[in-house]
Design a protein around this motif. Structure first.
Motif, PDB file in Angstrom:
ATOM      1  N   LYS A 194       1.030  -1.458  -0.102  1.00  0.00           N
ATOM      2  CA  LYS A 194       0.332   0.050  -0.211  1.00  0.00           C
ATOM      3  C   LYS A 194       1.440   0.974   0.146  1.00  0.00           C
ATOM      4  O   LYS A 194       0.852   2.700  -0.507  1.00  0.00           O
ATOM      5  CB  LYS A 194      -1.118   0.141   1.197  1.00  0.00           C
ATOM      6  CG  LYS A 194      -1.926  -0.468   1.235  1.00  0.00           C
ATOM      7  CD  LYS A 194      -3.329  -0.732   2.279  1.00  0.00           C
ATOM      8  CE  LYS A 194      -4.039  -1.669   2.217  1.00  0.00           C
ATOM      9  NZ  LYS A 194      -4.591  -1.475   1.186  1.00  0.00           N
ATOM     10  N   ALA A 195       1.903   1.355   0.572  1.00  0.00           N
ATOM     11  CA  ALA A 195       2.862   2.429   0.967  1.00  0.00           C
ATOM     12  C   ALA A 195       3.508   2.709  -0.538  1.00  0.00           C
ATOM     13  O   ALA A 195       3.930   3.576  -0.515  1.00  0.00           O
ATOM     14  CB  ALA A 195       3.885   1.780   2.662  1.00  0.00           C
ATOM     15  N   LEU A 196       3.923   1.659  -1.309  1.00  0.00           N
ATOM     16  CA  LEU A 196       4.937   1.802  -2.472  1.00  0.00           C
ATOM     17  C   LEU A 196       3.852   2.472  -3.491  1.00  0.00           C
ATOM     18  O   LEU A 196       4.791   2.562  -4.685  1.00  0.00           O
ATOM     19  CB  LEU A 196       5.018   0.101  -2.821  1.00  0.00           C
ATOM     20  CG  LEU A 196       6.163  -0.224  -1.472  1.00  0.00           C
ATOM     21  CD1 LEU A 196       7.148  -1.381  -2.139  1.00  0.00           C
ATOM     22  CD2 LEU A 196       7.703   0.869  -1.616  1.00  0.00           C
ATOM     23  N   GLY A 197       2.693   2.281  -3.502  1.00  0.00           N
ATOM     24  CA  GLY A 197       1.422   2.748  -4.663  1.00  0.00           C
ATOM     25  C   GLY A 197       1.355   3.790  -4.614  1.00  0.00           C
ATOM     26  O   GLY A 197       0.667   4.448  -5.627  1.00  0.00           O
ATOM     27  N   ILE A 198       2.045   4.379  -3.577  1.00  0.00           N
ATOM     28  CA  ILE A 198       1.244   6.047  -3.739  1.00  0.00           C
ATOM     29  C   ILE A 198       2.529   7.058  -3.331  1.00  0.00           C
ATOM     30  O   ILE A 198       2.673   7.966  -3.602  1.00  0.00           O
ATOM     31  CB  ILE A 198      -0.001   6.591  -2.239  1.00  0.00           C
ATOM     32  CG1 ILE A 198       0.562   5.817  -0.569  1.00  0.00           C
ATOM     33  CG2 ILE A 198      -1.189   5.662  -3.069  1.00  0.00           C
ATOM     34  CD1 ILE A 198      -0.085   6.610  -0.065  1.00  0.00           C
ATOM     35  N   THR A 199       3.722   6.490  -3.265  1.00  0.00           N
ATOM     36  CA  THR A 199       5.366   6.886  -3.090  1.00  0.00           C
ATOM     37  C   THR A 199       5.766   7.095  -4.237  1.00  0.00           C
ATOM     38  O   THR A 199       6.113   5.603  -5.170  1.00  0.00           O
ATOM     39  CB  THR A 199       6.049   6.463  -1.562  1.00  0.00           C
ATOM     40  OG1 THR A 199       6.056   4.850  -1.528  1.00  0.00           O
ATOM     41  CG2 THR A 199       4.870   6.574  -0.043  1.00  0.00           C
ATOM     42  N   ASP A 200       6.763   7.870  -4.467  1.00  0.00           N
ATOM     43  CA  ASP A 200       8.154   7.877  -5.414  1.00  0.00           C
ATOM     44  C   ASP A 200       9.112   7.747  -4.574  1.00  0.00           C
ATOM     45  O   ASP A 200       9.427   6.484  -6.002  1.00  0.00           O
ATOM     46  CB  ASP A 200       8.737   8.886  -5.784  1.00  0.00           C
ATOM     47  CG  ASP A 200       6.765  10.200  -5.619  1.00  0.00           C
ATOM     48  OD1 ASP A 200       6.533   9.693  -6.490  1.00  0.00           O
ATOM     49  OD2 ASP A 200       7.247  10.887  -5.270  1.00  0.00           O
TER      50      ASP A 200
END
Length: 235
Positions: A194-200
């Motif tokens: 989930k975190a990696l899906g919205i971060t750069d």
């Protein structure tokens, strides 16, 4: 990309105990970073160190080119460090609206925009903090941090222990904050995907040191590495 937050050689911990062992970190303006690692690897300590709540043994911190190493937590907040801790720390004896306005700093984030992002808070604006569900308290904690109009927003496991429908609402809000509003964010989250899906970008901590750094997309696509670093399921 303009560098916003920079940590150089940070060694920090609590009392005599050193938890972070020479952390280097750089966050660009408008960039979102996923801060990952198993439990007990130093993620919350790193967030607390940026906020100013740990003992620093070595290293420097810069925000927007300004050395903030010697600033107190309240001074760092005024300099632009927004923080949503695991404990949320809302004022339970104040109403939702009082929680939001008590710490407000003039800027683009105001009551109207917070209520647009979190309609539940508008519905409960006269409720006391202790009358809110866990999910609503988390929305309030994020809204309150945004009312400080920070330059960088630190989120320490904002989805922890929440019902799936609330997680979905918060993920949508975080995606808007990061993607649409261009807020600079450091996100600690146990659900790595989930975190990696919205971060750069992403860094992984192990025993207080950075053991992996890459783009979020690259780590998300490399299931074997992700599983090896975090012990997460591959699907």
């Amino acid at each position: 990309m303009t560098e916003l937050l920079k940590l150089e050689g940070i060694v920090a911990g609590y009392g005599e105990a050193k938890v972070l062992m020479g952390i280097d970190l750089s966050l660009g303006e408008g960039q979102a970073l996923a801060l990952l690692g198993r439990n007990g690897t130093g993620k919350t300590t790193l967030i607390n160190t940026i906020v100013g709540h740990t003992r620093r043994f070595a290293g420097r911190l810069h925000l927007g080119g300004r050395d903030i190493t010697g600033l107190r937590p309240d001074q760092r907040a005024l300099a632009g460090i927004g923080w949503v801790p695991q404990e949320r720390n809302i004022f339970k004896s104040l109403t939702v609206e009082e929680n939001l306005t008590a710490v407000a700093v003039p800027g683009p984030w105001n009551l109207k925009r917070i209520y647009e992002m979190f309609p539940r808070l508008l519905e409960r604006k006269a409720n006391m903090g202790n009358q809110l569900s866990g999910g609503e308290q988390q929305m309030l904690a994020i809204g309150r941090a945004l009312m400080l109009n920070p330059r960088v927003l630190l989120l320490d496991e904002p989805l922890e222990g929440l019902a799936p429908i609330i997680v979905q609402e918060l993920m949508s809000a975080l995606q808007r904050i990061i993607r649409d509003e261009g807020m600079s964010v450091i996100l600690v989250e146990q659900n790595a995907r989930k975190a990696l899906g919205i971060t750069d970008t992403a860094i992984v901590l192990e025993r207080g040191s950075v053991v992996h750094a890459s783009t979020a997309q690259a780590l998300l696509a490399d299931g074997a590495t992700l599983d090896g670093l975090l012990g997460v399921a591959k699907h």
